[in-house]
Design a protein around this motif. Structure first.
Motif, PDB file in Angstrom:
ATOM      1  N   LEU A   1      41.843  59.528  35.635  1.00 49.55           N
ATOM      2  CA  LEU A   1      42.755  59.168  36.722  1.00 49.55           C
ATOM      3  C   LEU A   1      42.038  58.312  37.763  1.00 49.55           C
ATOM      4  CD1 LEU A   1      45.570  59.441  37.840  1.00 49.55           C
ATOM      5  CD2 LEU A   1      44.937  61.631  38.848  1.00 49.55           C
ATOM      6  N   TRP A   2      40.828  58.718  38.102  1.00 46.42           N
ATOM      7  CA  TRP A   2      40.043  57.921  39.042  1.00 46.42           C
ATOM      8  C   TRP A   2      39.707  56.552  38.441  1.00 46.42           C
ATOM      9  CZ3 TRP A   2      38.411  58.277  44.032  1.00 46.42           C
ATOM     10  CH2 TRP A   2      37.400  57.405  44.431  1.00 46.42           C
ATOM     11  N   GLY A   3      39.394  56.526  37.137  1.00 49.28           N
ATOM     12  CA  GLY A   3      39.068  55.263  36.486  1.00 49.28           C
ATOM     13  C   GLY A   3      40.231  54.289  36.495  1.00 49.28           C
ATOM     14  N   ASN A   4      41.446  54.771  36.266  1.00 49.99           N
ATOM     15  CA  ASN A   4      42.618  53.895  36.310  1.00 49.99           C
ATOM     16  C   ASN A   4      42.837  53.336  37.711  1.00 49.99           C
ATOM     17  OD1 ASN A   4      43.269  54.213  33.584  1.00 49.99           O
ATOM     18  ND2 ASN A   4      44.434  56.081  33.969  1.00 49.99           N
ATOM     19  N   LEU A   5      42.659  54.176  38.732  1.00 47.91           N
ATOM     20  CA  LEU A   5      42.758  53.691  40.103  1.00 47.91           C
ATOM     21  C   LEU A   5      41.666  52.670  40.411  1.00 47.91           C
ATOM     22  CD1 LEU A   5      43.520  57.006  42.037  1.00 47.91           C
ATOM     23  CD2 LEU A   5      45.048  55.055  41.814  1.00 47.91           C
ATOM     24  N   TYR A   6      40.463  52.946  39.924  1.00 51.02           N
ATOM     25  CA  TYR A   6      39.319  52.079  40.178  1.00 51.02           C
ATOM     26  C   TYR A   6      39.557  50.678  39.608  1.00 51.02           C
ATOM     27  CZ  TYR A   6      34.371  50.676  40.276  1.00 51.02           C
ATOM     28  OH  TYR A   6      33.192  50.016  40.505  1.00 51.02           O
ATOM     29  N   MET A   7      40.068  50.616  38.385  1.00 52.82           N
ATOM     30  CA  MET A   7      40.312  49.319  37.759  1.00 52.82           C
ATOM     31  C   MET A   7      41.370  48.514  38.513  1.00 52.82           C
ATOM     32  SD  MET A   7      40.079  50.033  33.630  1.00 52.82           S
ATOM     33  CE  MET A   7      41.282  51.372  33.622  1.00 52.82           C
ATOM     34  N   LEU A   8      42.462  49.166  38.882  1.00 56.60           N
ATOM     35  CA  LEU A   8      43.510  48.452  39.603  1.00 56.60           C
ATOM     36  C   LEU A   8      43.057  48.048  40.996  1.00 56.60           C
ATOM     37  CD1 LEU A   8      46.773  50.368  38.609  1.00 56.60           C
ATOM     38  CD2 LEU A   8      45.944  48.174  37.777  1.00 56.60           C
ATOM     39  N   ASP A   9      42.311  48.919  41.661  1.00 56.38           N
ATOM     40  CA  ASP A   9      41.845  48.614  43.017  1.00 56.38           C
ATOM     41  C   ASP A   9      40.967  47.368  43.022  1.00 56.38           C
ATOM     42  OD1 ASP A   9      41.252  49.071  45.826  1.00 56.38           O
ATOM     43  OD2 ASP A   9      39.307  49.810  45.160  1.00 56.38           O
ATOM     44  N   LYS A  10      40.011  47.290  42.116  1.00 54.41           N
ATOM     45  CA  LYS A  10      39.116  46.135  42.063  1.00 54.41           C
ATOM     46  C   LYS A  10      39.865  44.864  41.675  1.00 54.41           C
ATOM     47  CE  LYS A  10      35.331  48.490  42.929  1.00 54.41           C
ATOM     48  NZ  LYS A  10      34.617  48.361  44.210  1.00 54.41           N
ATOM     49  N   ALA A  11      40.758  44.962  40.703  1.00 51.13           N
ATOM     50  CA  ALA A  11      41.460  43.775  40.220  1.00 51.13           C
ATOM     51  C   ALA A  11      42.434  43.233  41.270  1.00 51.13           C
ATOM     52  CB  ALA A  11      42.205  44.094  38.929  1.00 51.13           C
ATOM     53  N   ILE A  12      43.193  44.124  41.902  1.00 46.51           N
ATOM     54  CA  ILE A  12      44.164  43.675  42.905  1.00 46.51           C
ATOM     55  C   ILE A  12      43.453  43.064  44.104  1.00 46.51           C
ATOM     56  CG2 ILE A  12      45.921  44.475  44.527  1.00 46.51           C
ATOM     57  CD1 ILE A  12      46.734  46.564  42.427  1.00 46.51           C
ATOM     58  N   ALA A  13      42.372  43.686  44.552  1.00 46.42           N
ATOM     59  CA  ALA A  13      41.618  43.140  45.681  1.00 46.42           C
ATOM     60  C   ALA A  13      41.042  41.768  45.347  1.00 46.42           C
ATOM     61  CB  ALA A  13      40.505  44.104  46.081  1.00 46.42           C
ATOM     62  N   LEU A  14      40.543  41.591  44.130  1.00 47.85           N
ATOM     63  CA  LEU A  14      39.991  40.307  43.722  1.00 47.85           C
ATOM     64  C   LEU A  14      41.079  39.248  43.626  1.00 47.85           C
ATOM     65  CD1 LEU A  14      37.432  38.808  42.822  1.00 47.85           C
ATOM     66  CD2 LEU A  14      37.932  39.522  40.470  1.00 47.85           C
ATOM     67  N   ALA A  15      42.258  39.643  43.172  1.00 53.55           N
ATOM     68  CA  ALA A  15      43.355  38.684  43.044  1.00 53.55           C
ATOM     69  C   ALA A  15      43.842  38.193  44.398  1.00 53.55           C
ATOM     70  CB  ALA A  15      44.514  39.324  42.273  1.00 53.55           C
ATOM     71  N   LEU A  16      43.848  39.071  45.390  1.00 53.17           N
ATOM     72  CA  LEU A  16      44.389  38.728  46.709  1.00 53.17           C
ATOM     73  C   LEU A  16      43.327  38.286  47.700  1.00 53.17           C
ATOM     74  CD1 LEU A  16      46.927  41.670  47.135  1.00 53.17           C
ATOM     75  CD2 LEU A  16      47.430  39.323  46.457  1.00 53.17           C
ATOM     76  N   GLY A  17      42.060  38.471  47.360  1.00 52.70           N
ATOM     77  CA  GLY A  17      41.010  38.146  48.305  1.00 52.70           C
ATOM     78  C   GLY A  17      40.942  39.106  49.476  1.00 52.70           C
ATOM     79  N   ARG A  18      41.339  40.349  49.233  1.00 51.96           N
ATOM     80  CA  ARG A  18      41.332  41.373  50.275  1.00 51.96           C
ATOM     81  C   ARG A  18      40.298  42.450  49.945  1.00 51.96           C
ATOM     82  NH1 ARG A  18      47.871  42.480  51.013  1.00 51.96           N
ATOM     83  NH2 ARG A  18      48.459  40.339  51.602  1.00 51.96           N
ATOM     84  N   PRO A  19      39.870  43.218  50.945  1.00 55.15           N
ATOM     85  CA  PRO A  19      38.885  44.271  50.661  1.00 55.15           C
ATOM     86  C   PRO A  19      39.445  45.333  49.725  1.00 55.15           C
ATOM     87  CG  PRO A  19      39.015  43.814  53.018  1.00 55.15           C
ATOM     88  CD  PRO A  19      40.163  43.099  52.383  1.00 55.15           C
ATOM     89  N   TYR A  20      38.598  45.867  48.890  1.00 58.40           N
ATOM     90  CA  TYR A  20      39.009  46.959  48.020  1.00 58.40           C
ATOM     91  C   TYR A  20      38.806  48.289  48.739  1.00 58.40           C
ATOM     92  CZ  TYR A  20      34.016  46.269  46.952  1.00 58.40           C
ATOM     93  OH  TYR A  20      32.673  46.067  47.048  1.00 58.40           O
ATOM     94  N   ALA A  21      39.420  49.346  48.207  1.00 61.54           N
ATOM     95  CA  ALA A  21      39.417  50.648  48.886  1.00 61.54           C
ATOM     96  C   ALA A  21      38.224  51.504  48.495  1.00 61.54           C
ATOM     97  CB  ALA A  21      40.718  51.406  48.572  1.00 61.54           C
ATOM     98  N   ILE A  22      37.614  51.247  47.347  1.00 57.67           N
ATOM     99  CA  ILE A  22      36.563  52.108  46.820  1.00 57.67           C
ATOM    100  C   ILE A  22      35.209  51.438  46.998  1.00 57.67           C
ATOM    101  CG2 ILE A  22      35.735  53.359  44.803  1.00 57.67           C
ATOM    102  CD1 ILE A  22      38.526  53.160  43.648  1.00 57.67           C
ATOM    103  N   SER A  23      34.314  52.116  47.662  1.00 53.31           N
ATOM    104  CA  SER A  23      32.936  51.656  47.775  1.00 53.31           C
ATOM    105  C   SER A  23      32.084  52.447  46.789  1.00 53.31           C
ATOM    106  CB  SER A  23      32.415  51.854  49.205  1.00 53.31           C
ATOM    107  OG  SER A  23      33.176  51.085  50.124  1.00 53.31           O
ATOM    108  N   ASP A  24      31.428  51.746  45.890  1.00 54.72           N
ATOM    109  CA  ASP A  24      30.657  52.418  44.846  1.00 54.72           C
ATOM    110  C   ASP A  24      29.550  53.295  45.408  1.00 54.72           C
ATOM    111  OD1 ASP A  24      32.206  51.277  42.893  1.00 54.72           O
ATOM    112  OD2 ASP A  24      30.863  49.582  42.544  1.00 54.72           O
TER     113      ASP A  24
END
Length: 670
Positions: A321-344
């Protein structure tokens, strides 16, 4: 008349008169007094019982007024406050199935108690029974349970209808995107639908699970329609789907006020994000995935389950569940040029293992070994996708951060992407995939598409700022070839997916497929180099793509906007080709060569940013009109600076005016 079995107590006159020695004699309870109704002076009185609010029946000023504790339907028990047991507020929270991240010090359970009993959050030892005056019925519009009542009213009245919609989702979509565990969800629905009606039953409705039910119905309504719906039927299904979608959003927002967080709430937020991707609303999906991530962090999901001492099965479920959120969070942030929610660096969690434990008991799962990557499971896509998502996050940090990145950094990140690609198992290979497992594991074709589209998305985004840059030493050839290759490969998959049925099309659009449009990239390439050898084939594929989408009755406004932008690119590229051909026939000029007269003015100092011509590098006569230039020719040698800005995000297709300006200002090159 009071319900059968109701137990009432008549108070002696002296007990009712001790509080007031002077003034008018009180002859009604507080509820009857406020409504100017006659009261039979019992506890609870007949009027309060008829109104369905026996718990609010009290005698004004009575120091020992009894309280009603609802138990079984049709009966009440009178309990005096001096006989009640002190109950910790936190017990409500734990009883609702949401373990606290920070134990008893977390304030989620106190918020729940305050919403139900309006008790102070800073008094954790307050007796619940001492807050009798704050209990409100769900029929009271100002009460919190009126929200639950309104949401329940949005569900279909026929259970068979809901059953059919749920089964449609579970059979067509669920197994491809790992949304819910089917058997668990079916049992939760049976328990929900079989509840009794009344105050207790309304209060026990779990809004976190209800939000998940609503978003599943939002998908199911779209699946339940005919394969080729009429425009009227398509619009009707879309409106019904949107009603369920907004009901889910509403339940997600208000549920933390009633309950703590739960896995169901995280799953609902994840599915809402996928719904927005399906409808091409990428900008809004950035908000929903961030909210879902906060709900996951509140439960400690950013800390691996092994550190919490959870079972192997629970740990793997949380990892996926965390992995699915992680993938979408990184991809959406990269697509929009906005900060992502998860800091590694703030997370201590492992990637999922290559094993599927959902259908096993805790004892069986503890003994189940992880499989090698040569044996695919439904967890493999999340395991591999997490590695790609980590690279996507690094691309955003190092190439699209606050400081400009060198082209050497771009090439370094491209090497990491290619290295990830080379380590894919044969059944997920980007070139000549092994499809021998597809008949056994029906999820593999869709997981393969998810990974491929995510790879192409990350690589195109990395190289996009350099797509229109030119240098004398051809330093940006890697970016040109990478964008062309990935966009062409992705468009081929799109053309194949457009021939699918409704269920297949929906499965495909729930990945990163709709976070960017490869057709837009190819359209820009065609406008940039209309006379290149591959441009004719690109324009042909783009025309087929637009024609198919134009005939799709389910195409929404966002999809139609993409079609219009692609058609702008096609028209401009074809118009330029026609103009240059006519000009060549008139002046015997084979092609346009705008580089030689200005090449000597460039600062040829190697690769990178210094290889790009600027307006200051042009000769003084460069901006003058030339009879050898075709109509519409722009004297600029490079795309305006906004395109080359590494913080420039790809504009949304709905912004047609911006696209018209961008396309009209692209410089033509052979």
């Amino acid at each position: 008349m009071s319900p059968k079995g109701a137990k009432r107590t008549r108070f002696p006159p002296d007990a009712r008169s001790t509080a007031r020695k002077r003034g008018r004699k009180i002859t009604s309870c507080s509820e009857c007094h406020s409504r100017k109704q006659k009261c039979n002076r019992e506890m609870p009185c007949s009027r309060c019982i008829q109104r369905g609010v026996p718990n609010l029946c009290q005698w004004p000023g009575d120091e020992k007024s009894p309280q009603v504790r609802p138990q079984e339907r049709g009966s009440t028990t009178v309990v005096f406050e001096a006989d009640s047991q002190v109950t910790e507020i936190g017990q409500i929270y734990f009883a609702r199935g949401a373990p606290s991240f920070f134990g008893n010090s977390y304030f989620g359970h106190q918020v729940a108690a305050r919403m139900i009993h309006e008790s102070a959050p800073d008094l954790p030892g307050m007796s619940l029974l001492s807050t009798k005056n704050s209990l409100q019925s769900f029929r009271n519009d100002s009460g919190p349970f009126s929200q639950v009542w309104d949401l329940l009213g949005l569900l279909p009245r026929n259970k068979m209808t809901v059953d059919r919609l749920i089964e449609r989702f579970l059979s067509d979509i669920n197994w491809a995107i790992d949304a819910v565990h089917p058997e668990t969800f079916r049992s939760q629905f049976a328990e929900f639908w079989g509840r009794k009606f009344g105050f207790d039953e309304i209060a026990s409705v779990d809004l976190r699970w209800l939000a998940l039910l609503f978003i599943i119905l939002a998908f199911s309504v779209l699946l339940d329609g005919p394969e080729t719906p009429s425009p009227e039927k398509a619009k009707e299904n879309e409106e019904a789907s949107l009603r369920f979608y907004w009901a889910s959003r509403r339940a997600i927002v208000i549920s933390p006020s009633f309950h703590g967080e739960s896995l169901d709430l995280v799953r609902a937020g994840l599915m809402v994000t996928r719904y927005l991707l399906h409808t091409r609303q990428v900008a809004e999906s950035w908000l929903t995935v961030s909210f879902a991530m906060r709900m996951a962090q509140a439960q400690g999901m950013h800390i691996d389950g092994e550190k919490w001492g959870l079972s192997k099965k629970a740990t793997e479920i949380r990892r996926r569940l965390w992995g699915n959120l992680y993938m979408l969070d990184k991809a959406i942030a990269l697509a929009l040029g906005r900060p992502y929610a998860i800091s590694d660096h703030m997370c201590v969690i492992h990637a999922p293992e290559n094993v599927w434990l959902d259908d096993m008991s805790d004892e069986q799962s503890s003994l189940a070994p992880s499989k090698p990557l040569t044996s695919p499971t439904r967890s493999t896509v999340t395991l591999l996708g997490n590695g790609l998502a980590k690279i996507s996050g690094e691309i955003q940090d190092r190439c699209f951060g606050l400081y400009p990145a060198s082209y050497d950094m771009v090439t370094e990140m491209d090497k990491k992407l290619l290295e990830w690609k080379s380590q894919l198992p044969p059944y997920f290979a980007l070139d000549d995939s092994d499809i021998s497992f597809d008949e056994i594991h029906t999820f593999l074709p869709w997981h393969r598409l998810y990974l491929h589209s995510a790879f192409h998305f990350a690589r195109i985004t990395l190289h996009r700022p350099y797509l229109l840059r030119e240098s004398i030493s051809n330093s940006f050839r890697l970016s040109h070839e990478a964008c062309t290759s990935s966009a062409s490969s992705d468009l081929k998959v799109r053309l194949r997916s457009l021939n699918y049925r409704i269920a297949e099309n929906m499965r495909w659009t729930l990945g990163t497929h709709n976070m960017f449009n490869s057709a837009l990239i190819l359209g820009i390439i065609a406008v940039r180099r209309p006379k290149a050898p591959q441009t004719a084939a690109i324009i042909h594929d783009l025309q087929v793509y637009c024609e198919i989408l134009r005939t799709d009755a389910s195409l929404n406004a966002f999809g139609l906007a993409e079609v219009k932008v692609v058609e702008l690119c096609i028209d401009r590229a074809k118009g330029f080709t026609k103009a240059t051909d006519q000009h060549a026939n008139d002046s015997n000029v084979d092609s346009i060569n705008i580089m030689p007269n200005m090449a000597s003015q460039c600062n040829n100092s190697g690769n990178g940013m210094n290889d790009v011509m600027s307006m200051d590098d042009l000769p003084s006569n460069a901006l003058e009109a030339s009879p050898n230039h075709p109509p519409g020719y722009s004297p600029d040698l490079i795309w305006p600076a906004i395109w080359e800005d590494q913080n420039f995000a790809f504009p949304q297709a709905a912004d047609l005016e911006t696209w018209e300006q961008m396309i009209s200002e692209i410089t033509y090159h052979d």
